[in-house]
Design a protein around this motif. Structure first.
Motif, short mmCIF file in Angstrom:
data_model
loop_
_atom_site.label_atom_id
_atom_site.label_comp_id
_atom_site.label_asym_id
_atom_site.label_seq_id
_atom_site.Cartn_x
_atom_site.Cartn_y
_atom_site.Cartn_z
N ALA A 55 0.75 -1.60 0.16
CA ALA A 55 0.12 -0.13 0.05
C ALA A 55 0.77 1.24 -0.16
N HIS A 56 2.40 0.70 0.14
CA HIS A 56 3.17 2.06 0.57
C HIS A 56 3.71 2.72 -0.89
N VAL A 57 3.82 1.99 -1.87
CA VAL A 57 3.98 2.52 -3.36
C VAL A 57 2.43 2.68 -3.77
N SER A 58 2.55 4.15 -4.84
CA SER A 58 2.22 4.58 -5.14
C SER A 58 2.34 5.54 -6.83
N ARG A 59 1.48 4.96 -7.47
CA ARG A 59 2.17 5.27 -9.11
C ARG A 59 1.49 7.36 -8.52
N MET A 60 2.62 8.02 -9.58
CA MET A 60 3.80 9.49 -9.78
C MET A 60 2.58 10.06 -10.46
N SER A 61 1.91 11.32 -10.40
CA SER A 61 1.26 12.15 -11.67
C SER A 61 1.25 11.53 -13.14
N ASP A 62 3.33 11.03 -13.20
CA ASP A 62 3.15 11.02 -14.85
C ASP A 62 2.02 9.90 -15.08
N GLY A 63 1.62 9.28 -14.49
CA GLY A 63 0.99 8.04 -14.66
C GLY A 63 2.40 6.76 -15.20
N THR A 64 3.68 6.91 -14.82
CA THR A 64 4.32 6.00 -15.41
C THR A 64 5.04 6.01 -14.32
#
Length: 201
Positions: A55-64
């Motif tokens: 749950a601590h890993v998330s996608r950044m705003s660039d989507g990549t």
């Protein structure tokens, strides 16, 4: 690879990125590789690795690209009683490996990815280092510790990649420039050669 002996007899090991890569490759299982790479590719302290959940890993705003929220990180300023939170960068390949391991082992989003002890992680690094020494013939690997992985990560970003110290401070959880200055001031042999061959002496 460059080593420095400390006053207590221990060693600081400075690895190039290519030298570091032998360690995760020498890991004998997915969880060992992930633990090593969380320290060497994301700059986590050994204790911080144990707190990482999917749950601590998330996608950044660039989507990549992906980031990792480090919860309860060491607070060197003494300002935060329960540890300091920060976000650090997760390489795409590591995110994929974590996802595959999570699915293979049936780990839920809120469960620790590496449910072991600090000593176990230190032992995993020792075993990978022994294998790397055997594979390469370089006995300096036998001196590698868990903190050397974080040191290698910071030195790579600051010296080899020229990343802003402020960015490295934010990613690594350092509260002052003085804390990262040793990493900035310790170029690798390759960096010295590349820099000095351009100088007319």
């Amino acid at each position: 690879m460059r080593t420095e002996r400390n006053k207590d007899g221990s060693f600081n090991v400075w690895m190039s990125r290519d030298e570091y890569q032998h360690l995760p490759r020498a890991a004998s299982s997915w969880d060992r590789e992930i633990a090593i790479r969380l320290m060497g590719d994301c700059g986590l302290r050994v204790a911080e690795v144990l707190d990482v959940c999917p749950a601590h890993v998330s996608r950044m705003s660039d989507g990549t690209h992906h980031s990792l929220e480090v919860v309860g990180g060491k607070d060197t300023s003494g300002e935060y009683q329960e540890g300091k939170h920060r976000e650090t960068w997760v390489p795409v390949e590591l995110e994929r490996t974590i996802n595959r391991y999570m699915q293979h082992e049936g780990i839920t989003h809120d469960e620790p990815i590496i449910d072991r002890s600090k000593r176990t992680l230190q032992y995993w690094v020792e075993q990978a280092a022994e294998q790397a020494a055997e594979d390469t013939g370089d006995d300096d690997y036998l001196r590698v510790s868990t903190h050397d992985l974080r040191r290698c990560w910071a030195n790579h970003l600051l010296v080899e990649e020229g990343i802003s110290p402020r960015i490295v401070m934010a990613l690594g959880g350092w509260s002052s420039y003085d804390a990262i200055e040793p990493y900035l001031a310790a170029p690798t042999e390759e960096n010295i050669i590349n820099s000095m061959t351009k100088v007319a002496l």
